[in-house]
Scaffold this motif. Structure first.
Motif, PDB file in Angstrom:
ATOM      1  N   ALA A  88       1.216   5.332   0.634  1.00 38.28           N
ATOM      2  CA  ALA A  88       0.595   6.468   1.313  1.00 38.28           C
ATOM      3  C   ALA A  88       1.498   7.681   1.164  1.00 38.28           C
ATOM      4  CB  ALA A  88       0.350   6.156   2.791  1.00 38.28           C
ATOM      5  N   GLU A 123      -6.320   8.602   5.376  1.00 37.81           N
ATOM      6  CA  GLU A 123      -6.857   7.696   4.356  1.00 37.81           C
ATOM      7  C   GLU A 123      -6.201   6.327   4.442  1.00 37.81           C
ATOM      8  OE1 GLU A 123      -6.490   9.251   0.425  1.00 37.81           O
ATOM      9  OE2 GLU A 123      -7.629  11.080   0.862  1.00 37.81           O
ATOM     10  N   ALA A 124      -4.957   6.301   4.857  1.00 40.02           N
ATOM     11  CA  ALA A 124      -4.217   5.039   4.855  1.00 40.02           C
ATOM     12  C   ALA A 124      -4.762   4.045   5.864  1.00 40.02           C
ATOM     13  CB  ALA A 124      -2.740   5.308   5.143  1.00 40.02           C
ATOM     14  N   ASP A 150       1.076  12.113  -0.049  1.00 37.71           N
ATOM     15  CA  ASP A 150       0.142  13.152  -0.482  1.00 37.71           C
ATOM     16  C   ASP A 150       0.458  13.691  -1.876  1.00 37.71           C
ATOM     17  OD1 ASP A 150       2.469  14.258   0.754  1.00 37.71           O
ATOM     18  OD2 ASP A 150       1.492  16.203   0.822  1.00 37.71           O
ATOM     19  N   LEU A 181      -7.742   1.985   4.716  1.00 38.57           N
ATOM     20  CA  LEU A 181      -7.341   1.168   3.572  1.00 38.57           C
ATOM     21  C   LEU A 181      -6.521  -0.039   4.021  1.00 38.57           C
ATOM     22  CD1 LEU A 181      -6.402   3.683   0.719  1.00 38.57           C
ATOM     23  CD2 LEU A 181      -8.308   2.063   0.789  1.00 38.57           C
ATOM     24  N   GLY A 194      -3.208  -0.602  -3.315  1.00 40.70           N
ATOM     25  CA  GLY A 194      -3.973   0.600  -3.040  1.00 40.70           C
ATOM     26  C   GLY A 194      -3.089   1.796  -2.815  1.00 40.70           C
ATOM     27  N   GLU A 195      -3.711   2.995  -2.846  1.00 43.20           N
ATOM     28  CA  GLU A 195      -3.003   4.241  -2.623  1.00 43.20           C
ATOM     29  C   GLU A 195      -3.812   5.125  -1.688  1.00 43.20           C
ATOM     30  OE1 GLU A 195      -1.950   6.327  -6.170  1.00 43.20           O
ATOM     31  OE2 GLU A 195      -1.347   4.507  -7.254  1.00 43.20           O
ATOM     32  N   ALA A 196      -3.108   5.882  -0.854  1.00 41.43           N
ATOM     33  CA  ALA A 196      -3.741   6.845   0.046  1.00 41.43           C
ATOM     34  C   ALA A 196      -3.019   8.173  -0.084  1.00 41.43           C
ATOM     35  CB  ALA A 196      -3.690   6.350   1.488  1.00 41.43           C
ATOM     36  N   ARG A 246       3.415   8.781  -5.774  1.00 42.24           N
ATOM     37  CA  ARG A 246       2.708   7.483  -5.755  1.00 42.24           C
ATOM     38  C   ARG A 246       2.783   6.807  -7.117  1.00 42.24           C
ATOM     39  NH1 ARG A 246      -1.532  10.565  -3.491  1.00 42.24           N
ATOM     40  NH2 ARG A 246      -2.967   9.877  -5.131  1.00 42.24           N
ATOM     41  N   LEU A 302       0.850  -1.187   0.000  1.00 44.51           N
ATOM     42  CA  LEU A 302       0.000   0.000   0.000  1.00 44.51           C
ATOM     43  C   LEU A 302       0.884   1.234   0.000  1.00 44.51           C
ATOM     44  CD1 LEU A 302      -2.961   1.196   0.371  1.00 44.51           C
ATOM     45  CD2 LEU A 302      -2.387   1.317   2.793  1.00 44.51           C
ATOM     46  N   SER A 353      -3.192  10.522   2.289  1.00 43.47           N
ATOM     47  CA  SER A 353      -2.918  11.051   3.629  1.00 43.47           C
ATOM     48  C   SER A 353      -2.837   9.894   4.609  1.00 43.47           C
ATOM     49  CB  SER A 353      -4.023  12.022   4.061  1.00 43.47           C
ATOM     50  OG  SER A 353      -5.230  11.322   4.310  1.00 43.47           O
TER      51      SER A 353
END
Length: 226
Positions: free
Chosen positions: A13, A44-45, A15, A48, A37-39, A20, A11, A41
């Motif tokens: 993470a 958000e991480a 900003d 996820l 997946g990507e976050a 990313r 994953l 912030s």
């Protein structure tokens, strides 16, 4: 018939979307790595991680809306089987990085790292039998541990009393970044014996992995800089 290596789920993470995108391109080119997946912030991480169950998180140490340190703490505190976390940073001697390692991150990676270093870091942290960039972790600990220590001499004596002679030797070699196999060769014992000692050391220190063991060893004065 050979068995295909298991895929490590990662994953991202950060900003910055461009960061990313670059990380995804590098990791996705490897057959044993999958970006799930990507976050944008830390806030958000966290959900996820619960949803996607990655093996490793690449976490920017400074982000808005919940930075990487707070997100690391929350993930490791609230996720039943948390992933390994690598914090990503611009400056390797940043106090934020040290705080992230204290919070439970398994290592850190510079944003200017080469592609092969990034890939190696993910695999090494997932395998978790060695320190990621041990010299850099020791340098961070040497710089910051003394100012964070609480009653270090007394804590160091307690740790000496808590560990057996062999466990103490294993911990010292762990702080040097040696793998289980390398420690076994140094102590003339089997790797399985070292693995048992490492697990005992981590349990007695109350830490999750080798990185936190090194931080604890420096902060209590068990290991001193130099």
């Amino acid at each position: 018939m050979t068995t295909a290596p298991s895929t490590l789920r990662v994953l991202l993470a950060d900003d910055e979307r461009m960061v990313r995108t670059a990380l995804r391109a590098i990791l996705s080119s490897e057959p044993d790595l999958e970006v799930v997946g990507e976050a944008g912030s830390g806030a958000e991480a966290v959900p996820l991680v619960r949803q996607l169950c990655p093996d490793v998180v690449l976490m920017d140490v400074r982000m808005p809306d919940g930075d990487g340190i707070r997100a690391t703490e929350e993930i490791l505190r609230t996720v039943p089987e948390p992933p390994r976390i690598i914090v990503v940073t611009t400056f390797e001697n940043d106090s934020y990085v040290y705080d992230a390692l204290r919070a439970g991150a398994s290592g850190f990676l510079l944003k200017r790292s080469r592609a092969e270093e990034l890939v190696q870091a993910v695999r090494l942290v997932a395998r978790s039998d060695s320190l990621l960039f041990p010299a850099a972790v020791r340098a961070l600990a040497a710089e910051h541990a003394a100012t964070r220590a609480d009653g270090s001499r007394e804590a160091g004596r307690r740790l000496h009393d808590l560990l057996s002679e062999r466990e103490a030797a294993v911990l010292r070699l762990m702080t040097c970044g040696l793998t289980n196999v390398e420690i076994a060769e140094r102590l003339t014992v089997g790797p399985a014996t070292v693995k048992t000692h490492v697990a005992s050391v981590l349990a007695k220190l109350g830490v999750r992995d080798r990185t936190q063991a090194v931080i604890a060893a420096y902060e209590c004065g068990f290991v001193t800089p130099g």
